[in-house]
Design a protein around this motif. Structure first.
Motif, PDB file in Angstrom:
ATOM      1  N   UNK A  49       0.815  -1.212   0.000  1.00 22.66           N
ATOM      2  CA  UNK A  49       0.000   0.000   0.000  1.00 22.66           C
ATOM      3  C   UNK A  49       0.851   1.265   0.000  1.00 22.66           C
ATOM      4  N   UNK A  50       2.118   1.141   0.352  1.00 22.00           N
ATOM      5  CA  UNK A  50       3.022   2.288   0.422  1.00 22.00           C
ATOM      6  C   UNK A  50       4.219   2.066  -0.483  1.00 22.00           C
ATOM      7  N   UNK A  51       4.459   3.002  -1.397  1.00 26.65           N
ATOM      8  CA  UNK A  51       5.599   2.902  -2.303  1.00 26.65           C
ATOM      9  C   UNK A  51       6.912   2.997  -1.532  1.00 26.65           C
ATOM     10  N   UNK A  52       6.949   3.849  -0.505  1.00 29.46           N
ATOM     11  CA  UNK A  52       8.179   4.017   0.269  1.00 29.46           C
ATOM     12  C   UNK A  52       8.505   2.739   1.049  1.00 29.46           C
ATOM     13  N   UNK A  53       7.473   2.101   1.612  1.00 29.89           N
ATOM     14  CA  UNK A  53       7.690   0.848   2.334  1.00 29.89           C
ATOM     15  C   UNK A  53       8.167  -0.239   1.380  1.00 29.89           C
ATOM     16  N   UNK A  54       7.555  -0.308   0.201  1.00 31.25           N
ATOM     17  CA  UNK A  54       7.967  -1.278  -0.814  1.00 31.25           C
ATOM     18  C   UNK A  54       9.434  -1.094  -1.166  1.00 31.25           C
ATOM     19  N   UNK A  55       9.844   0.154  -1.434  1.00 36.55           N
ATOM     20  CA  UNK A  55      11.233   0.426  -1.822  1.00 36.55           C
ATOM     21  C   UNK A  55      12.199   0.070  -0.703  1.00 36.55           C
ATOM     22  N   UNK A  56      11.807   0.344   0.541  1.00 36.19           N
ATOM     23  CA  UNK A  56      12.683   0.048   1.677  1.00 36.19           C
ATOM     24  C   UNK A  56      12.851  -1.463   1.859  1.00 36.19           C
ATOM     25  N   UNK A  57      11.736  -2.207   1.822  1.00 35.47           N
ATOM     26  CA  UNK A  57      11.810  -3.659   1.976  1.00 35.47           C
ATOM     27  C   UNK A  57      12.555  -4.292   0.807  1.00 35.47           C
ATOM     28  N   UNK A  58      12.315  -3.792  -0.398  1.00 38.24           N
ATOM     29  CA  UNK A  58      12.987  -4.317  -1.585  1.00 38.24           C
ATOM     30  C   UNK A  58      14.498  -4.121  -1.447  1.00 38.24           C
ATOM     31  N   UNK A  59      14.918  -2.912  -1.016  1.00 37.50           N
ATOM     32  CA  UNK A  59      16.342  -2.630  -0.855  1.00 37.50           C
ATOM     33  C   UNK A  59      16.988  -3.505   0.202  1.00 37.50           C
ATOM     34  N   UNK A  60      16.280  -3.735   1.314  1.00 39.65           N
ATOM     35  CA  UNK A  60      16.814  -4.589   2.371  1.00 39.65           C
ATOM     36  C   UNK A  60      16.983  -6.027   1.905  1.00 39.65           C
ATOM     37  N   UNK A  61      16.085  -6.468   1.017  1.00 40.38           N
ATOM     38  CA  UNK A  61      16.105  -7.862   0.551  1.00 40.38           C
ATOM     39  C   UNK A  61      17.112  -8.088  -0.566  1.00 40.38           C
ATOM     40  N   UNK A  62      17.148  -7.191  -1.540  1.00 39.17           N
ATOM     41  CA  UNK A  62      17.959  -7.405  -2.746  1.00 39.17           C
ATOM     42  C   UNK A  62      19.198  -6.530  -2.836  1.00 39.17           C
ATOM     43  N   UNK A  63      19.361  -5.600  -1.895  1.00 38.08           N
ATOM     44  CA  UNK A  63      20.565  -4.775  -1.898  1.00 38.08           C
ATOM     45  C   UNK A  63      20.580  -3.690  -2.943  1.00 38.08           C
ATOM     46  N   UNK A  64      19.443  -3.375  -3.507  1.00 36.10           N
ATOM     47  CA  UNK A  64      19.339  -2.305  -4.500  1.00 36.10           C
ATOM     48  C   UNK A  64      17.892  -1.832  -4.551  1.00 36.10           C
ATOM     49  N   UNK A  65      17.682  -0.662  -5.131  1.00 32.16           N
ATOM     50  CA  UNK A  65      16.329  -0.130  -5.232  1.00 32.16           C
ATOM     51  C   UNK A  65      15.580  -0.831  -6.363  1.00 32.16           C
ATOM     52  N   UNK A  66      14.252  -0.744  -6.385  1.00 30.19           N
ATOM     53  CA  UNK A  66      13.503  -1.328  -7.508  1.00 30.19           C
ATOM     54  C   UNK A  66      13.951  -0.787  -8.860  1.00 30.19           C
ATOM     55  N   UNK A  67      14.253   0.513  -8.929  1.00 38.42           N
ATOM     56  CA  UNK A  67      14.703   1.110 -10.201  1.00 38.42           C
ATOM     57  C   UNK A  67      16.047   0.522 -10.627  1.00 38.42           C
ATOM     58  N   UNK A  68      16.947   0.356  -9.669  1.00 39.01           N
ATOM     59  CA  UNK A  68      18.256  -0.222  -9.988  1.00 39.01           C
ATOM     60  C   UNK A  68      18.097  -1.679 -10.428  1.00 39.01           C
ATOM     61  N   UNK A  69      17.198  -2.401  -9.794  1.00 38.33           N
ATOM     62  CA  UNK A  69      16.947  -3.793 -10.172  1.00 38.33           C
ATOM     63  C   UNK A  69      16.414  -3.861 -11.595  1.00 38.33           C
ATOM     64  N   UNK A  70      15.463  -2.996 -11.909  1.00 37.09           N
ATOM     65  CA  UNK A  70      14.886  -2.974 -13.260  1.00 37.09           C
ATOM     66  C   UNK A  70      15.956  -2.664 -14.289  1.00 37.09           C
ATOM     67  N   UNK A  71      16.807  -1.684 -13.993  1.00 37.77           N
ATOM     68  CA  UNK A  71      17.857  -1.311 -14.935  1.00 37.77           C
ATOM     69  C   UNK A  71      18.870  -2.436 -15.113  1.00 37.77           C
ATOM     70  N   UNK A  72      19.255  -3.060 -14.017  1.00 34.22           N
ATOM     71  CA  UNK A  72      20.234  -4.149 -14.084  1.00 34.22           C
ATOM     72  C   UNK A  72      19.690  -5.327 -14.878  1.00 34.22           C
ATOM     73  N   UNK A  73      18.425  -5.682 -14.664  1.00 34.27           N
ATOM     74  CA  UNK A  73      17.823  -6.793 -15.397  1.00 34.27           C
ATOM     75  C   UNK A  73      17.671  -6.467 -16.875  1.00 34.27           C
ATOM     76  N   UNK A  74      17.368  -5.208 -17.173  1.00 26.70           N
ATOM     77  CA  UNK A  74      17.223  -4.796 -18.572  1.00 26.70           C
ATOM     78  C   UNK A  74      18.569  -4.906 -19.294  1.00 26.70           C
ATOM     79  N   UNK A  75      19.643  -4.481 -18.635  1.00 25.53           N
ATOM     80  CA  UNK A  75      20.983  -4.568 -19.239  1.00 25.53           C
ATOM     81  C   UNK A  75      21.398  -6.016 -19.424  1.00 25.53           C
TER      82      UNK A  75
END
Length: 296
Positions: free
Chosen positions: A267-293
């Protein structure tokens, strides 16, 4: 007699593919043993025997299917021309981010909950295949066995594809068989976990999950945590994050990070980004960019 430990390397020396399948014929009693580092899927192809599991007796025949986890002692007695198929694998073979087996309650009970609980308790559940189901399972096993013993390119991929088909089919069969087993705690818990998998965007309280399983909150939380090595809340977060990763990897869907957070149950974009970063070590945007490359 004290059971002897058995290890997967007794059967296969393939280090990068810890998997083994064989057809076996038994005409005499089999020694007590347990699996120290692997699971076994056993299908009775023909004949009969008295199988002892944790010192409980089960009279087995064609079409019976058992899943033995680590540490479950068993043997055969009163063997009469017993033909079985053994499929040995490590538990990690059941975990694939992209499969949706978790939505099948029979999968949780037959392959996850029961093998764990039977380490320290009575073995309660196994599958009895009907004639049509047995024919389907026999066909899948035969194809898997042929691929396993071949030297064709893509052999391992084909074996695991047949294995995934087999455990999915068996899970569906077990779910059908267990519709009249609502009184069994493990099956009720399995149904609540499959409900989580199917409705991961929704919020569930421990009270709701426990009521769904007809057990106390304390009992549900204890069994869930013991079997899945996490809490229901963290399990739900993992499902949401996996879905978010799928959406982030599909660069053609045109969804923003906020859209992906909402579509994944956050329900919260900020909470999503924080949990995502804690789990994967990068932000959702960085993950998307890395996977695209990586894809390009």
């Amino acid at each position: 007699m004290k059971p002897e430990p058995m290890y997967l390397h007794y059967f296969t020396s393939e280090r990068i593919f810890p998997f083994f399948i064989q057809y076996g014929h038994h005409d005499r009693d089999h020694k007590w043993h347990y699996h120290a580092d692997f699971y076994e899927l056993m299908i009775v192809m023909d004949g009969t025997a008295k199988q002892q599991i944790n010192h409980q007796n089960y009279y087995i025949k064609r079409g019976d299917v058992f899943v033995f986890g680590e540490g479950v002692s068993h043997n055969f007695e009163d063997v009469r021309d017993l033909h079985i198929c053994n499929i040995m694998f490590q538990p990690s073979a059941l975990t694939d981010r992209y499969h949706d087996l978790g939505q099948i309650s029979g999968y949780h009970d037959l392959f996850i909950i029961e093998p764990y609980l039977s380490q320290n308790d009575k073995f309660q559940h196994y599958l009895k295949l009907r004639f049509r189901q047995f024919d389907e399972v026999s066909s899948l096993i035969r194809k898997m066995y042929e691929e396993y013993n071949s030297d064709r390119p893509g052999r391992r991929t084909m074996v695991m594809a047949y294995f995934q088909m087999l455990i999915t089919y068996l899970s569906r069969c077990y779910g059908e068989q267990s519709q009249d087993q609502e009184d069994k705690t493990s099956m009720r818990i399995a149904r609540s976990v499959s409900c989580l998998e199917q409705n991961f965007r929704d919020d569930f309280s421990i009270k709701e999950l426990a009521e769904m399983s007809y057990v106390s909150e304390r009992h549900f939380l204890r069994q869930f945590s013991e079997v899945y090595h996490t809490t229901p809340h963290q399990y739900l977060i993992k499902l949401r994050l996996q879905h978010a990763c799928d959406l982030l990897e599909n660069e053609k869907n045109g969804l923003s990070i906020a859209d992906i957070a909402y579509e994944s149950g956050f329900q919260s974009n900020s909470y999503f980004s924080r949990i995502f970063g804690q789990t994967y070590g990068m932000s959702p945007s960085e993950y998307r960019r890395a996977r695209s490359e990586w894809q390009h």
